[in-house]
Write a protein that holds these residues in place. Structure first.
Motif, PDB file in Angstrom:
ATOM      1  N   GLN A 136       8.404  -5.454 -15.728  1.00 50.12           N
ATOM      2  CA  GLN A 136       7.204  -4.803 -16.267  1.00 50.12           C
ATOM      3  C   GLN A 136       7.263  -3.299 -16.044  1.00 50.12           C
ATOM      4  O   GLN A 136       6.892  -2.518 -16.917  1.00 50.12           O
ATOM      5  CB  GLN A 136       5.937  -5.360 -15.613  1.00 50.12           C
ATOM      6  N   LEU A 137       7.727  -2.891 -14.870  1.00 52.37           N
ATOM      7  CA  LEU A 137       7.783  -1.468 -14.562  1.00 52.37           C
ATOM      8  C   LEU A 137       8.870  -0.769 -15.369  1.00 52.37           C
ATOM      9  O   LEU A 137       8.695   0.366 -15.801  1.00 52.37           O
ATOM     10  CB  LEU A 137       7.993  -1.248 -13.061  1.00 52.37           C
ATOM     11  N   LEU A 138       9.979  -1.436 -15.586  1.00 53.85           N
ATOM     12  CA  LEU A 138      11.025  -0.852 -16.423  1.00 53.85           C
ATOM     13  C   LEU A 138      10.539  -0.663 -17.856  1.00 53.85           C
ATOM     14  O   LEU A 138      10.916   0.299 -18.524  1.00 53.85           O
ATOM     15  CB  LEU A 138      12.285  -1.721 -16.402  1.00 53.85           C
ATOM     16  N   ALA A 139       9.688  -1.566 -18.331  1.00 53.98           N
ATOM     17  CA  ALA A 139       9.165  -1.466 -19.689  1.00 53.98           C
ATOM     18  C   ALA A 139       8.254  -0.253 -19.857  1.00 53.98           C
ATOM     19  O   ALA A 139       8.049   0.226 -20.967  1.00 53.98           O
ATOM     20  CB  ALA A 139       8.413  -2.745 -20.060  1.00 53.98           C
ATOM     21  N   VAL A 140       7.705   0.250 -18.759  1.00 56.57           N
ATOM     22  CA  VAL A 140       6.819   1.411 -18.790  1.00 56.57           C
ATOM     23  C   VAL A 140       7.622   2.708 -18.992  1.00 56.57           C
ATOM     24  O   VAL A 140       7.103   3.692 -19.508  1.00 56.57           O
ATOM     25  CB  VAL A 140       6.005   1.487 -17.474  1.00 56.57           C
ATOM     26  N   LEU A 141       8.885   2.687 -18.596  1.00 56.10           N
ATOM     27  CA  LEU A 141       9.698   3.899 -18.601  1.00 56.10           C
ATOM     28  C   LEU A 141      10.182   4.261 -20.007  1.00 56.10           C
ATOM     29  O   LEU A 141      10.449   3.392 -20.832  1.00 56.10           O
ATOM     30  CB  LEU A 141      10.913   3.724 -17.688  1.00 56.10           C
ATOM     31  N   MET A 142      10.328   5.553 -20.211  1.00 52.60           N
ATOM     32  CA  MET A 142      10.940   6.076 -21.430  1.00 52.60           C
ATOM     33  C   MET A 142      12.458   5.864 -21.300  1.00 52.60           C
ATOM     34  O   MET A 142      12.967   5.691 -20.182  1.00 52.60           O
ATOM     35  CB  MET A 142      10.634   7.573 -21.584  1.00 52.60           C
ATOM     36  N   PRO A 143      13.197   5.884 -22.405  1.00 51.65           N
ATOM     37  CA  PRO A 143      14.656   5.666 -22.317  1.00 51.65           C
ATOM     38  C   PRO A 143      15.358   6.608 -21.332  1.00 51.65           C
ATOM     39  O   PRO A 143      16.247   6.181 -20.597  1.00 51.65           O
ATOM     40  CB  PRO A 143      15.141   5.907 -23.750  1.00 51.65           C
ATOM     41  N   GLU A 144      14.941   7.883 -21.300  1.00 54.20           N
ATOM     42  CA  GLU A 144      15.574   8.828 -20.373  1.00 54.20           C
ATOM     43  C   GLU A 144      15.286   8.435 -18.930  1.00 54.20           C
ATOM     44  O   GLU A 144      16.133   8.566 -18.039  1.00 54.20           O
ATOM     45  CB  GLU A 144      15.057  10.267 -20.595  1.00 54.20           C
ATOM     46  N   GLN A 145      14.062   7.967 -18.688  1.00 51.97           N
ATOM     47  CA  GLN A 145      13.679   7.559 -17.336  1.00 51.97           C
ATOM     48  C   GLN A 145      14.435   6.296 -16.921  1.00 51.97           C
ATOM     49  O   GLN A 145      14.834   6.165 -15.759  1.00 51.97           O
ATOM     50  CB  GLN A 145      12.170   7.331 -17.257  1.00 51.97           C
ATOM     51  N   ARG A 146      14.646   5.394 -17.863  1.00 56.45           N
ATOM     52  CA  ARG A 146      15.418   4.184 -17.569  1.00 56.45           C
ATOM     53  C   ARG A 146      16.841   4.564 -17.173  1.00 56.45           C
ATOM     54  O   ARG A 146      17.419   3.978 -16.263  1.00 56.45           O
ATOM     55  CB  ARG A 146      15.466   3.246 -18.786  1.00 56.45           C
ATOM     56  N   GLN A 147      17.392   5.546 -17.889  1.00 54.49           N
ATOM     57  CA  GLN A 147      18.744   6.001 -17.585  1.00 54.49           C
ATOM     58  C   GLN A 147      18.780   6.610 -16.177  1.00 54.49           C
ATOM     59  O   GLN A 147      19.706   6.358 -15.411  1.00 54.49           O
ATOM     60  CB  GLN A 147      19.204   7.009 -18.622  1.00 54.49           C
ATOM     61  N   GLN A 148      17.761   7.393 -15.837  1.00 56.84           N
ATOM     62  CA  GLN A 148      17.666   7.957 -14.486  1.00 56.84           C
ATOM     63  C   GLN A 148      17.617   6.842 -13.451  1.00 56.84           C
ATOM     64  O   GLN A 148      18.276   6.915 -12.412  1.00 56.84           O
ATOM     65  CB  GLN A 148      16.406   8.810 -14.347  1.00 56.84           C
ATOM     66  N   ALA A 149      16.799   5.824 -13.716  1.00 57.46           N
ATOM     67  CA  ALA A 149      16.662   4.705 -12.781  1.00 57.46           C
ATOM     68  C   ALA A 149      18.005   4.007 -12.595  1.00 57.46           C
ATOM     69  O   ALA A 149      18.374   3.644 -11.472  1.00 57.46           O
ATOM     70  CB  ALA A 149      15.606   3.723 -13.277  1.00 57.46           C
ATOM     71  N   GLN A 150      18.736   3.844 -13.686  1.00 60.17           N
ATOM     72  CA  GLN A 150      20.043   3.189 -13.588  1.00 60.17           C
ATOM     73  C   GLN A 150      21.022   4.058 -12.813  1.00 60.17           C
ATOM     74  O   GLN A 150      21.766   3.555 -11.972  1.00 60.17           O
ATOM     75  CB  GLN A 150      20.611   2.887 -14.968  1.00 60.17           C
TER      76      GLN A 150
END
Length: 168
Positions: A136-150
């Motif tokens: 659910q929290l990953l779905a909140v992130l923008m693509p750039e933020q997901r990349q940062q998280a990864q």
């Protein structure tokens, strides 16, 4: 076959009980696990939560979240809290009963197995709740933020998490 089932249950129980062991070593109320005091927002999710705020899951540390994203993270985290608490209580009580049974002169293997299974099922539900929350929290992130998280996950020591879809 019955012995294999018991052995698997005990193995799963011992693997899943490590977090509970840490909780049990802290001060606890005699009738249940340590309470998670939640009078206000989780730390870091209140006013002015910024990157690396202590209430955020580790994979969100260092990621700049908008106010709307912070609100969604807060809502998802709080919606899950009662469910987690209930499963933690179930696991804690089953472990306590199992310890009591193991030390009693009226030990019953079938009852011990049932208690171990109850604790293991509660721990499995806790793991599932954590996985759902992370999704659910990953779905909140923008693509750039997901990349940062990864990228942050790739640089952390320990088990590697699977690649997050980048949406390319």
């Amino acid at each position: 076959m019955k012995h294999l089932s018991i052995a698997v249950s005990l193995l799963l129980l011992s693997a899943c009980s490590m977090p509970l062991l840490a909780l049990a070593q802290q001060e606890s109320a005699p009738d249940g696990p340590p309470a998670r005091a939640m009078p206000g927002p989780p730390p870091g999710l209140g006013h002015g939560a910024g990157p690396g705020a202590p209430g955020l899951p580790p994979f969100l540390h260092g990621i700049e979240l908008s106010e709307a994203q912070q609100d969604k993270v807060f809502a998802a985290t709080y919606a899950q809290a009662p469910l987690l608490r209930e499963q933690e209580k179930i696991a804690f009580k089953a472990h306590a009963q199992l310890r009591e049974l193991a030390g009693s002169s009226a030990y019953d293997d079938a009852q011990a197995s049932a208690l171990a299974n109850t604790a293991a099922q509660a721990m499995a539900k806790i793991s599932l709740l954590h996985a759902r929350l992370e999704q659910q929290l990953l779905a909140v992130l923008m693509p750039e933020q997901r990349q940062q998280a990864q990228q942050r996950g790739d640089s952390r020591p320990g088990p590697r998490r699977p690649q997050l879809p980048t949406g390319d």
